[in-house]
Design an enzyme around this catalytic site. Structure first.
Site: not given
Ligand code: RIB
Length: 297
Positions: A45, A210-211, A214, A238, A242, A277
């Site tokens: 997502a 690599k956070g 880089g 977090t 993604d 978030g």
């Molecule tokens: O990559 C972060 C995500 O990993 C979070 O949003 C959590 O849901 C996990 O899936």
């Protein structure tokens, strides 16, 4: 401007239960934390939202449970302009949940997959027509591995590029490694991947995030590159990976230029970590362009 890329994300959808704390408990210990909040999450997502905000046409293939979390997460996708027709609602199952402990800007996560376990090869087969109209497919490891293998094979047969984000790490079937266009591990995931395969053979498809160190990758001519991270004030990591993945596929599908796409994705991720978030800080295209300009990149 090239045509709008159509990105298909096949992956997980979770509700993130985030507790912020200075003290992290040991086994059998209770500590008092600072605060708690729920945020939409799930690697699939999150990556879908990142791509949509950056201008891709996004279709989400995944599943939620028949509960309040599932309902609100689906609604959230619609608000982000993400196609939800290929999403399933699984009866008598709960929506995936991630319990996240956030301490000193970094996280510890436990995922209870719930409905994400129902993203099966059979479900993919039923949505084949939608999936095969995409320019690029993006997957992570929070849905069954047999589904990932099935989808990679399907995409490969139809010459659709696939990006695999091997998170959280699990043993990867050889065919997935072979047929993926790019694999985007972090440093720990790459260590595991190197144990499982002949790294030299797949070096050119690896993009290592690599956070703060880089992003490392290899150009088609064999030249190794390291793109430095941005010196930003990190609030929450977090969803940083993604954001990188969602941004990378969007830009790569558009321009087919790996260096440019990584530069763009790196800047997008630097914006995402500045807010709490997973999805809250995911930027729009203009913000990414502005950041790159500010730092002369
Ligand atoms: O990559 C972060 C995500 O990993 C979070 O949003 C959590 O849901 C996990 O899936």
């Amino acid at each position: 401007m090239k045509k709008t890329p159509r990105v298909c994300v096949v992956g997980s959808i979770n509700m993130d239960m985030v507790t912020i704390t200075h003290a992290v408990p040991n086994q059998g210990e209770t500590v008092l934390g600072e605060s708690f909040k729920t945020y939409p999450g799930g690697k699939g997502a999150n990556q879908a939202v990142a791509a949509a905000r950056l201008g891709a046409e996004v279709v989400m293939v995944g599943a939620v449970g028949e509960d309040a979390f599932g309902k609100s997460l689906k609604e959230r996708f619609k608000n982000e302009g993400i196609e939800t027709e290929a999403m399933d609602t699984v009866q008598k199952e709960s929506t995936g949940v991630a319990s996240i402990i956030l301490s000193e800007g970094d996280n510890r996560i436990i995922v209870a997959p719930g409905a994400n376990n129902y993203v099966t090869p059979e479900a993919i087969q039923k949505k084949q027509d939608t999936i095969l109209t995409s320019d690029i497919i993006l997957m992570q490891f929070e849905i069954p591995m047999e589904t990932i293998e099935y989808t990679v094979n399907l995409a490969y047969k139809h010459h659709i590029p696939v990006v695999i984000n091997p998170a959280p790490y699990q043993a990867i079937p050889e065919s997935v490694i072979e047929k993926a266009t790019f694999i985007t591990p972090n440093e720990l995931e790459l260590q595991e991947l190197k144990k499982a395969t002949n790294y030299e053979v797949i070096r050119e498809k690896i993009i290592e995030t690599k956070g703060k160190h880089g992003v490392a990758f290899t150009l088609p001519n064999g030249e190794e590159k390291l793109i430095p991270s941005y010196p930003v004030k990190v609030k929450d990591t977090t969803g940083a990976g993604d954001t990188f993945n969602g941004a990378f596929v969007t830009e790569y599908a558009k321009e087919k230029d790996i260096s440019k796409a990584i530069q763009f994705a790196n800047a997008a991720a630097s914006l995402a970590v500045e807010k709490l978030g997973a999805q809250e800080g995911m930027p729009a295209r203009e913000a990414v362009v502005k950041r790159m300009k500010e730092y002369n990149r």
